[in-house]
Design a protein around this motif. Structure first.
Motif, PDB file in Angstrom:
ATOM      1  N   VAL A  28       0.623  -1.612   0.102  1.00 19.39           N
ATOM      2  CA  VAL A  28       0.389  -0.094  -0.307  1.00 19.39           C
ATOM      3  C   VAL A  28       1.319   1.119   0.294  1.00 19.39           C
ATOM      4  O   VAL A  28       0.443   2.486  -0.214  1.00 19.39           O
ATOM      5  CB  VAL A  28      -0.855  -0.070   1.505  1.00 19.39           C
ATOM      6  CG1 VAL A  28      -1.073   0.906   1.156  1.00 19.39           C
ATOM      7  CG2 VAL A  28      -2.762  -1.082   0.902  1.00 19.39           C
ATOM      8  N   ARG A  29       1.844   1.113   0.410  1.00 19.12           N
ATOM      9  CA  ARG A  29       2.963   2.167   0.923  1.00 19.12           C
ATOM     10  C   ARG A  29       1.826   3.534   1.908  1.00 19.12           C
ATOM     11  O   ARG A  29       1.567   3.358   2.714  1.00 19.12           O
ATOM     12  CB  ARG A  29       3.402   3.083  -0.498  1.00 19.12           C
ATOM     13  CG  ARG A  29       4.478   2.447  -1.046  1.00 19.12           C
ATOM     14  CD  ARG A  29       4.913   1.972  -2.051  1.00 19.12           C
ATOM     15  NE  ARG A  29       4.154   3.112  -3.021  1.00 19.12           N
ATOM     16  CZ  ARG A  29       4.400   2.371  -4.783  1.00 19.12           C
ATOM     17  NH1 ARG A  29       4.418   0.871  -4.749  1.00 19.12           N
ATOM     18  NH2 ARG A  29       3.613   3.215  -4.879  1.00 19.12           N
ATOM     19  N   LYS A  30       1.897   4.812   0.968  1.00 18.44           N
ATOM     20  CA  LYS A  30       1.064   6.101   1.351  1.00 18.44           C
ATOM     21  C   LYS A  30      -0.119   6.243   0.345  1.00 18.44           C
ATOM     22  O   LYS A  30      -0.960   7.223   1.023  1.00 18.44           O
ATOM     23  CB  LYS A  30       2.301   7.125   1.336  1.00 18.44           C
ATOM     24  CG  LYS A  30       3.523   6.767   2.346  1.00 18.44           C
ATOM     25  CD  LYS A  30       4.284   8.485   2.205  1.00 18.44           C
ATOM     26  CE  LYS A  30       5.492   8.004   3.074  1.00 18.44           C
ATOM     27  NZ  LYS A  30       6.044   9.398   2.959  1.00 18.44           N
ATOM     28  N   ASP A  31      -0.217   5.090  -0.287  1.00 23.70           N
ATOM     29  CA  ASP A  31      -2.032   5.132  -1.058  1.00 23.70           C
ATOM     30  C   ASP A  31      -2.582   4.742   0.502  1.00 23.70           C
ATOM     31  O   ASP A  31      -2.486   3.925   0.866  1.00 23.70           O
ATOM     32  CB  ASP A  31      -1.425   4.677  -2.267  1.00 23.70           C
ATOM     33  CG  ASP A  31       0.073   5.153  -3.374  1.00 23.70           C
ATOM     34  OD1 ASP A  31      -0.600   5.864  -2.898  1.00 23.70           O
ATOM     35  OD2 ASP A  31      -0.037   3.632  -3.825  1.00 23.70           O
ATOM     36  N   ARG A  32      -4.109   5.226  -0.181  1.00 23.79           N
ATOM     37  CA  ARG A  32      -5.446   4.991   0.086  1.00 23.79           C
ATOM     38  C   ARG A  32      -5.627   3.731  -0.805  1.00 23.79           C
ATOM     39  O   ARG A  32      -5.615   3.013  -1.265  1.00 23.79           O
ATOM     40  CB  ARG A  32      -6.895   5.866  -0.324  1.00 23.79           C
ATOM     41  CG  ARG A  32      -6.374   6.888   0.101  1.00 23.79           C
ATOM     42  CD  ARG A  32      -7.407   8.195   0.093  1.00 23.79           C
ATOM     43  NE  ARG A  32      -7.883   8.714  -1.474  1.00 23.79           N
ATOM     44  CZ  ARG A  32      -8.739   8.133  -2.369  1.00 23.79           C
ATOM     45  NH1 ARG A  32      -9.787   7.637  -1.801  1.00 23.79           N
ATOM     46  NH2 ARG A  32      -9.068   8.359  -3.075  1.00 23.79           N
ATOM     47  N   TYR A  33      -6.470   2.844   0.197  1.00 16.56           N
ATOM     48  CA  TYR A  33      -6.929   1.486   0.198  1.00 16.56           C
ATOM     49  C   TYR A  33      -8.007   1.299   0.317  1.00 16.56           C
ATOM     50  O   TYR A  33      -8.309   1.911   1.932  1.00 16.56           O
ATOM     51  CB  TYR A  33      -5.570   0.348  -0.201  1.00 16.56           C
ATOM     52  CG  TYR A  33      -5.707   0.468   2.165  1.00 16.56           C
ATOM     53  CD1 TYR A  33      -5.279   1.212   2.191  1.00 16.56           C
ATOM     54  CD2 TYR A  33      -6.535  -1.230   2.518  1.00 16.56           C
ATOM     55  CE1 TYR A  33      -5.108   0.358   4.557  1.00 16.56           C
ATOM     56  CE2 TYR A  33      -6.308  -1.272   4.405  1.00 16.56           C
ATOM     57  CZ  TYR A  33      -5.346  -0.963   4.355  1.00 16.56           C
ATOM     58  OH  TYR A  33      -5.203  -0.814   5.890  1.00 16.56           O
ATOM     59  N   ARG A  34      -9.028   0.260   0.375  1.00 19.08           N
ATOM     60  CA  ARG A  34      -9.952  -0.070   0.977  1.00 19.08           C
ATOM     61  C   ARG A  34     -10.221  -1.758   0.588  1.00 19.08           C
ATOM     62  O   ARG A  34      -9.309  -1.970  -0.756  1.00 19.08           O
ATOM     63  CB  ARG A  34     -11.221   0.510   0.303  1.00 19.08           C
ATOM     64  CG  ARG A  34     -11.721   0.139  -1.327  1.00 19.08           C
ATOM     65  CD  ARG A  34     -12.844   1.270  -1.047  1.00 19.08           C
ATOM     66  NE  ARG A  34     -13.388   0.722  -3.303  1.00 19.08           N
ATOM     67  CZ  ARG A  34     -14.747   1.350  -3.318  1.00 19.08           C
ATOM     68  NH1 ARG A  34     -15.166   1.794  -2.672  1.00 19.08           N
ATOM     69  NH2 ARG A  34     -14.379   1.102  -4.920  1.00 19.08           N
ATOM     70  N   VAL A  35     -10.938  -2.416   1.211  1.00 18.47           N
ATOM     71  CA  VAL A  35     -11.780  -3.916   0.934  1.00 18.47           C
ATOM     72  C   VAL A  35     -12.873  -3.690  -0.102  1.00 18.47           C
ATOM     73  O   VAL A  35     -13.836  -2.527  -0.127  1.00 18.47           O
ATOM     74  CB  VAL A  35     -12.262  -4.226   1.994  1.00 18.47           C
ATOM     75  CG1 VAL A  35     -13.057  -5.877   2.171  1.00 18.47           C
ATOM     76  CG2 VAL A  35     -11.375  -4.868   3.270  1.00 18.47           C
ATOM     77  N   ASN A  36     -12.911  -4.288  -0.841  1.00 17.03           N
ATOM     78  CA  ASN A  36     -13.626  -3.811  -2.080  1.00 17.03           C
ATOM     79  C   ASN A  36     -13.750  -4.818  -2.462  1.00 17.03           C
ATOM     80  O   ASN A  36     -13.633  -5.629  -3.929  1.00 17.03           O
ATOM     81  CB  ASN A  36     -13.379  -2.908  -3.357  1.00 17.03           C
ATOM     82  CG  ASN A  36     -14.584  -2.704  -4.540  1.00 17.03           C
ATOM     83  OD1 ASN A  36     -15.215  -3.457  -4.409  1.00 17.03           O
ATOM     84  ND2 ASN A  36     -13.833  -2.104  -4.964  1.00 17.03           N
ATOM     85  N   ASN A  37     -14.785  -6.533  -2.624  1.00 17.98           N
ATOM     86  CA  ASN A  37     -15.542  -7.602  -2.815  1.00 17.98           C
ATOM     87  C   ASN A  37     -16.579  -7.057  -3.531  1.00 17.98           C
ATOM     88  O   ASN A  37     -17.843  -7.699  -3.289  1.00 17.98           O
ATOM     89  CB  ASN A  37     -15.663  -8.710  -1.780  1.00 17.98           C
ATOM     90  CG  ASN A  37     -14.783  -8.166  -0.503  1.00 17.98           C
ATOM     91  OD1 ASN A  37     -13.454  -8.657  -1.382  1.00 17.98           O
ATOM     92  ND2 ASN A  37     -15.328  -8.551   0.557  1.00 17.98           N
TER      93      ASN A  37
END
Length: 175
Positions: A81-90
């Motif tokens: 991920v580093r400094k990026d945004r992320y999300r769970v996306n099922n």
């Protein structure tokens, strides 16, 4: 649910981010500057993902590949991920029932270290994780990528037509 920078926890001497909502088998969508990188959560703060062959620094791993080959890697989520945004996306759970979690994780783990074909429109990181979770390789980014490519070709064609027209006008003025 959006992932982000949660308070770090100490586990096994390695600092990593606390994962409150992540469950094995979850698809992780990571928002890079111009595209999304995808990984699948396999537990204990780790993800499996398709990454380009790279001898570059860890900060550049997981970028879009210009190669026709990629490797299945297992890395700490925070490193991918580093400094990026992320999300769970099922995102396809309603239309494609997920495979059993034990099968998803086992299959992902078995593929780690393997070299795989890579193609931006037919074998990218999103296709890879979708096949692991749903048994079907698919990518919503492909339509966007193709639209951008078609738009670029269209603009280039129009520019060529304008340049040709201008050249013909100049030719007629000189005559």
């Amino acid at each position: 649910a959006w992932g982000g920078k949660c308070p770090p926890t100490q586990t096994g001497g390695r600092e990593r981010w606390s994962m409150v909502e992540l469950k094995p088998g979850d698809l992780i969508e990571i928002f890079r500057s111009c595209y999304q990188h995808w990984a699948i959560y396999v537990g204990d703060g780790k993800v499996v993902h398709l990454a380009p062959p790279c001898k570059c620094p860890p900060s550049l791993k997981g970028e879009v590949s210009l190669s026709d080959r990629a490797f299945v890697k297992k890395d700490w989520l925070e490193d991918v991920v580093r400094k990026d945004r992320y999300r769970v996306n099922n995102k396809h759970d309603e239309t494609h029932p997920p495979l059993p979690v034990s099968k998803i994780v086992r299959w992902a783990e078995e593929l780690v270290g393997r070299e795989m074909p890579y193609n931006l429109t037919s074998h990218n990181c999103e296709h890879f994780v979708m096949e692991l979770r749903y048994g079907v390789a698919m990518s919503d980014q492909v339509g966007v990528t193709e639209a951008i490519a078609m738009g670029t070709v269209g603009v280039m064609g129009m520019a060529a037509a304008v340049i040709r027209s201008m050249a013909q006008r100049r030719k007629h003025r000189k005559e």
